[in-house]
Scaffold this motif. Structure first.
Motif, PDB file in Angstrom:
ATOM      1  N   GLU A 183      -1.331   4.787   1.976  1.00  0.00           N
ATOM      2  CA  GLU A 183      -2.525   4.949   2.805  1.00  0.00           C
ATOM      3  C   GLU A 183      -2.241   4.917   4.303  1.00  0.00           C
ATOM      4  N   ASP A 184      -1.071   4.425   4.710  1.00  0.00           N
ATOM      5  CA  ASP A 184      -0.743   4.381   6.142  1.00  0.00           C
ATOM      6  C   ASP A 184      -0.067   5.658   6.634  1.00  0.00           C
ATOM      7  N   LYS A 220     -12.630   4.857  -5.537  1.00  0.00           N
ATOM      8  CA  LYS A 220     -12.856   3.925  -4.411  1.00  0.00           C
ATOM      9  C   LYS A 220     -12.763   2.471  -4.883  1.00  0.00           C
ATOM     10  N   SER A 251      -3.667   8.860  -1.346  1.00  0.00           N
ATOM     11  CA  SER A 251      -2.351   9.121  -0.757  1.00  0.00           C
ATOM     12  C   SER A 251      -1.743  10.457  -1.165  1.00  0.00           C
ATOM     13  N   ASN A 270       0.819  -1.219   0.000  1.00  0.00           N
ATOM     14  CA  ASN A 270       0.000   0.000   0.000  1.00  0.00           C
ATOM     15  C   ASN A 270       0.851   1.266   0.000  1.00  0.00           C
ATOM     16  N   LYS A 284      -8.473  10.002  11.313  1.00  0.00           N
ATOM     17  CA  LYS A 284      -8.339   8.568  11.008  1.00  0.00           C
ATOM     18  C   LYS A 284      -7.717   7.804  12.172  1.00  0.00           C
ATOM     19  N   GLU A 334     -11.168   8.916   3.344  1.00  0.00           N
ATOM     20  CA  GLU A 334     -12.096   7.783   3.449  1.00  0.00           C
ATOM     21  C   GLU A 334     -11.827   6.720   2.394  1.00  0.00           C
ATOM     22  N   LYS A 355      -9.209   1.418  -5.311  1.00  0.00           N
ATOM     23  CA  LYS A 355      -8.556   1.084  -4.039  1.00  0.00           C
ATOM     24  C   LYS A 355      -9.072  -0.219  -3.459  1.00  0.00           C
ATOM     25  N   LYS A 373      -8.967   6.229   1.029  1.00  0.00           N
ATOM     26  CA  LYS A 373      -7.560   5.831   1.185  1.00  0.00           C
ATOM     27  C   LYS A 373      -6.651   6.382   0.082  1.00  0.00           C
TER      28      LYS A 373
END
Length: 543
Positions: A155-156, A321, A363, A144, A392, A359, A324, A361
């Motif tokens: 996304e992290d 969306k 980046s 990711n 988040k 929402e 992802k 994800k």
């Protein structure tokens, strides 16, 4: 016990708060209507007279936050800690609730202090996360997330803000450097070199990269072009990210990208054949086909965020969306497609899109900051991305997190007493009734009379950020410039004007106060200031 000192006008509000508080509270209503008029000397005098020195049970004194001087003199006189409360009496409940968990200040109003503490904690949380090398390395092993130069993207991590220097080949070095500094000063994580469609400026790319590296340092630089020749030259000059590859150009640049391990943004298009898929499924099929061709390359997916009412912004968000949901790769969001193509202030739009991006994800948030209405989008997106990151990780709605983007409005709405009543169109609130003085309606425009001591020309010189901008005031005597006063504070400039005896008429002083305040507001919010003209449009009257 806490002793709260207030004036007559706020007394009813304070009494109501004290009654509902769990704290042991005592109130002293001072002999003044307005609490802001209180001074340490007045408070000391009244407390001595009313309590005869008997304040043994009082553990803390809280005075109005609007009091200008420090509370130190009160503390020293009674040997009791004395602090400032909130600016508005109605917010004192928050101060009492947090009394045990925060150290109040003798100089700063409590609500402002609480805001500052929450902001510091919010930024510390983000900084601690970003500086946790062990966690960073662990997260970068996930599909990711990727590394662009030395910046982890995925996304992290917090959503990264990428800002485009549009039409870069047409800019002078001075303009190029200014734009890059402006972006970095306002929170950009990466800088993009925007090329021109259907043009070839590949011969300029080495110098563009070299010039911008002097400003960006270790921050990633990207190239925004579909021209394979331009992309290959950028790769040869160690660009960090390529925008973009599609089904029409990937073959000519892919080997070099893989060889140099440079990430690229993929589009679901084939501009070589003028093909831009419109439906959700067609875009997904196209980009996944391209992904299959680009194996071995670190990629970000750009499903194209459409402007409102062009194709469908809703469908484009759904497409993003679904991408992802089906793929781990970082998602790229072209925010400028939306903000530049609607006539509204960009602040709320950027915040909302940042929330949607979080929402689903995404980046990367991409903006060109190209028009007046979207100027400072980089700052708005940088702040919004931090708000959404906190939301988040704290698993909460994006509210009361310590960082906000409330600019022209207030968090709390006006109370009913602040509104003009329909029955007589007058403010029949407590303050006006209790003052018992004549009321005059201001109707006449001031008549212009030239000040014999001279006149002033006021302008604003904008820097890359408000704290690098300044107000410039030129004094003229009989149309000949006499001196210039510069600064970033309307109050300080006005004080300098008074100190130098440059005005002789009250109406001239009032005029200068109004204009300097407008200039400072324009400086703070990157507005175009023109002396003697309104800074903001009046709202439309709809009924």
């Amino acid at each position: 016990m806490i002793l709260i000192v207030t004036g007559h006008l706020a007394a009813a509000t304070i009494e109501k708060i004290a009654k509902s508080s769990k704290k042991d509270v005592m109130i002293h209503i001072a002999k003044t209507q307005v609490a802001a008029f209180l001074t340490p000397k007045i408070i000391i005098k009244e407390l001595k007279e009313n309590f005869k020195g008997n304040l043994n049970e009082v553990e803390k004194i809280i005075v109005p936050g609007l009091m200008k001087k420090s509370t130190m003199e009160i503390s020293e006189t009674f040997k009791i800690p004395c602090f400032k409360g909130s600016l508005q009496g109605a917010d004192l409940d928050m101060v009492l609730d947090l009394d045990d968990s925060i150290e109040l200040s003798q100089t700063k109003p409590a609500d402002r202090l609480i805001e500052d503490v929450k902001r510091e904690l919010a930024f510390k949380f983000i900084d601690d996360f970003e500086n946790n090398q062990e966690e960073r390395e662990k997260l970068l092993k996930k599909p990711n997330n990727i590394l662009i130069r030395d910046l982890p993207v995925g996304e992290d991590f917090p959503i990264r803000v990428l800002c485009e220097i549009a039409n870069a080949p047409l800019l002078s070095n001075e303009e190029l450097i200014f734009k890059a500094k402006y972006f970095l000063d306002n929170g950009a994580d990466m800088i993009d070199i925007g090329m021109l469609a259907e043009e070839d400026f590949s011969h300029l790319i080495p110098d563009l990269i070299k010039t911008l590296r002097t400003v960006t340092g270790n921050k990633p630089l990207s190239i925004d072009s579909l021209n394979p020749k331009e992309i290959n030259v950028a790769i040869d000059n160690d660009i960090d990210l390529v925008l973009s590859l599609d089904l029409g150009n990937y073959k000519e640049v892919l080997p070099k990208l893989i060889n140099k391990n440079i990430p690229a943004v993929l589009l679901p298009t084939n501009f070589k054949e003028n093909k831009v898929p419109n439906t959700v499924e067609d875009r997904l099929i196209a980009i996944e086909k391209l992904m299959g061709k680009c194996k071995g390359l670190n990629i970000l997916g750009d499903l194209i965020l459409d402007p409102i009412n062009s194709k469908s912004i809703v469908d484009s968000i759904i497409t993003a969306k679904k991408f992802k949901d089906r793929n781990p790769h970082p998602l790229f969001f072209g925010v400028g497609n939306v903000t530049e193509l609607m006539d509204v202030d960009s602040t709320g739009v950027n915040s909302l899109i940042s929330g949607i991006a979080m929402e689903i994800k995404a980046s990367v948030l991409f903006t060109p900051d190209e028009s007046g209405k979207t100027w400072n989008s980089v700052y708005e997106l940088a702040i919004s991305s931090k708000i959404m990151f906190l939301s988040k990780y704290r698993d909460s709605i994006p509210k009361n997190l310590g960082i906000d983007l409330i600019t022209f409005k207030d968090r709390k709405k006006l109370s009913f007493d602040n509104f003009i009543k329909d029955n007589d169109m007058e403010r029949d609130n407590v303050e006006r009734e209790s003052l018992n003085v004549p009321i005059y309606l201001a109707e006449e425009d001031p008549k212009f009379r030239r000040d014999p001591l001279g006149s002033f020309k006021i302008s604003v010189e904008h820097g890359t950020r408000y704290d690098k901008s300044k107000i410039v005031v030129t004094h003229y005597i009989k149309n000949v410039p006499n001196l210039i006063i510069e600064g970033s504070s309307a109050k300080k400039i006005f004080n300098e004007i008074i100190k130098r005896n440059l005005i002789s008429k009250l109406e001239h002083g009032a005029y200068l106060g109004v204009e300097l305040n407008k200039a400072e507001t324009a400086m703070l919010f990157s507005k175009d200031y023109i002396q003697d003209f309104d800074l903001f449009k009046k709202p439309l009257i709809l009924n």
